[in-house]
Scaffold this active site. Structure first.
Site, PDB file in Angstrom:
ATOM      1  N   MET A  66      17.680  20.329  96.950  1.00 48.97           N
ATOM      2  CA  MET A  66      16.532  21.234  97.059  1.00 48.97           C
ATOM      3  C   MET A  66      16.780  22.515  96.250  1.00 48.97           C
ATOM      4  SD  MET A  66      14.864  20.573 100.737  1.00 48.97           S
ATOM      5  CE  MET A  66      15.997  21.511 101.721  1.00 48.97           C
ATOM      6  N   SER A  91      22.698  26.522 100.622  1.00 52.08           N
ATOM      7  CA  SER A  91      21.698  27.356  99.937  1.00 52.08           C
ATOM      8  C   SER A  91      21.210  28.453 100.862  1.00 52.08           C
ATOM      9  CB  SER A  91      20.521  26.497  99.483  1.00 52.08           C
ATOM     10  OG  SER A  91      20.988  25.419  98.713  1.00 52.08           O
ATOM     11  N   HIS A 115      26.988  21.417  95.823  1.00 51.85           N
ATOM     12  CA  HIS A 115      26.117  20.503  95.065  1.00 51.85           C
ATOM     13  C   HIS A 115      26.826  20.039  93.786  1.00 51.85           C
ATOM     14  CE1 HIS A 115      22.835  23.084  97.011  1.00 51.85           C
ATOM     15  NE2 HIS A 115      22.534  21.877  97.421  1.00 51.85           N
ATOM     16  N   HIS A 174      24.895  25.430  94.583  1.00 50.40           N
ATOM     17  CA  HIS A 174      26.202  26.083  94.751  1.00 50.40           C
ATOM     18  C   HIS A 174      27.276  25.054  94.401  1.00 50.40           C
ATOM     19  CE1 HIS A 174      26.209  23.778  98.447  1.00 50.40           C
ATOM     20  NE2 HIS A 174      25.108  24.389  98.853  1.00 50.40           N
ATOM     21  N   GLN A 216      10.096  17.877 105.131  1.00 48.38           N
ATOM     22  CA  GLN A 216      11.284  17.878 105.993  1.00 48.38           C
ATOM     23  C   GLN A 216      11.493  19.208 106.709  1.00 48.38           C
ATOM     24  OE1 GLN A 216      14.002  17.105 102.555  1.00 48.38           O
ATOM     25  NE2 GLN A 216      15.426  18.358 103.730  1.00 48.38           N
ATOM     26  N   GLY A 266      26.484  14.814 100.709  1.00 46.70           N
ATOM     27  CA  GLY A 266      27.524  15.689 101.252  1.00 46.70           C
ATOM     28  C   GLY A 266      27.736  15.460 102.742  1.00 46.70           C
ATOM     29  N   GLN A 267      28.991  15.403 103.149  1.00 47.48           N
ATOM     30  CA  GLN A 267      29.304  15.254 104.582  1.00 47.48           C
ATOM     31  C   GLN A 267      28.782  16.435 105.396  1.00 47.48           C
ATOM     32  OE1 GLN A 267      33.490  14.623 105.857  1.00 47.48           O
ATOM     33  NE2 GLN A 267      32.806  15.647 107.731  1.00 47.48           N
ATOM     34  N   LYS A 268      28.560  17.551 104.718  1.00 51.29           N
ATOM     35  CA  LYS A 268      27.992  18.735 105.393  1.00 51.29           C
ATOM     36  C   LYS A 268      26.785  18.347 106.250  1.00 51.29           C
ATOM     37  CE  LYS A 268      25.885  22.925 105.410  1.00 51.29           C
ATOM     38  NZ  LYS A 268      24.530  22.755 104.921  1.00 51.29           N
TER      39      LYS A 268
END
Ligand code: AMP
Length: 280
Positions: free
Chosen positions: A30, A187, A37, A34, A61, A148-150
């Site tokens: 999106m 972000s 990403h 950073h 979303q 990303g596991q985030k």
């Protein structure tokens, strides 16, 4: 790097790359990019793939209009970062391109995954995620999707989406990149004040503390302590929970063996932060 805005161009360029013998790696984002990403872009490049990034702030979303409206946008810096990372194609669709007039939102059967944690606190969020990812996958048809596991639960939801849609695309889940104090890069961190940025490191501290003091048996006192510590540090906590790392079923009494993950979501002011840590 090629930049395109139209679906027809993105599909054609992706197809041409495949016809030229390349595999394609895709990183949907999106924007407000950073290093987290960029680490996904670099992974796809390191795997030798024709690497495609999309930037689209997906309205479907967001369960909170203010969050959507305040979502940061740093497009020219994003383009510079993508160029520097070796990204091959940036797809920048408009809202009308992704959701043309008459677009009918499908419903995805996500079962239990949609009723817990992020699903519980952000009603409709994962339907919106599936809607946009499904659309983007049909356009790009990548060999591999880098996530990303985030966004731990989101990775599981997208795995489920690939099952439901019988997609051939593979998934690679990459580690969470963090700021020096441990705060997961996001972000939304751009919206934190300097003071809040310092406070925000507490989320990671509580996850680490739980991992370092993990023991078999009831986890409830530790979860309550972590929640209280976060509240004391100024957070409004949506959840601080432990779940089975594969099914995401809640675990409050640990058998000492199953693989488990701690997940948390909390507000600092009006900024909602999420993080997670695999505990064993
Ligand atoms: P977003 O732009 O937030 O939708 O994220 C796009 C992709 O980047 C998702 O797969 C995220 O999980 C991933 N991502 C976001 N933050 C990080 C991070 N700190 N480290 C690694 N990947 C991340």
């Amino acid at each position: 790097m090629i930049v395109c805005k139209m679906i027809a161009d993105a599909s054609r360029i992706s197809l041409e790359a495949k016809e030229n013998g390349a595999k394609t790696g895709f990183i949907p984002t999106m924007g407000a990019l950073h290093d987290g990403h960029i680490s996904l872009i670099r992974q796809s490049k390191a795997d030798g793939y024709f690497t495609i990034c999309s930037i689209f702030v997906n309205p479907t979303q967001f369960n909170n209009l203010a969050d959507f409206e305040k979502y940061p946008s740093t497009l020219s810096q994003d383009i510079n970062k993508l160029e520097a990372s070796g990204c091959d194609l940036l797809f920048l669709p408009s809202r009308d391109e992704i959701y043309p007039l008459g677009f009918e939102a499908p419903h995805y059967d996500l079962g239990f995954l949609e009723t817990i944690l992020e699903g519980k606190y952000r009603q409709g969020h994962f339907q919106g995620v599936c809607m946009v990812v499904d659309r983007l996958l049909q356009i790009i048809q990548p060999y591999k999707l880098y996530l990303g596991q985030k966004d731990y639960q989101q990775c599981m939801v997208i795995e489920r989406l690939l099952e439901i849609t019988h997609s051939k695309t593979k998934i690679e889940v990459c580690d969470t990149l963090r700021e020096p104090g441990g705060l997961a890069m996001s972000s939304r961190n751009l919206r934190l004040s300097d003071q809040q940025r310092k406070q925000a490191g507490q989320l990671w501290k509580e996850l680490r503390h739980l991992k370092e003091n993990l023991h078999k048996g009831s986890l409830v006192p530790q979860l309550n302590n972590a929640t209280a510590a976060l509240q004391k540090a100024g957070f409004e906590v949506d959840y601080f929970s432990v779940a089975d790392a594969r099914s995401l079923k809640p675990v409050t009494n640990w058998n000492g063996q199953s693989k488990i993950v701690a997940l948390t979501a909390a507000f600092l002011g009006d900024v909602r932060l999420i993080d997670n840590l695999i505990l064993n």
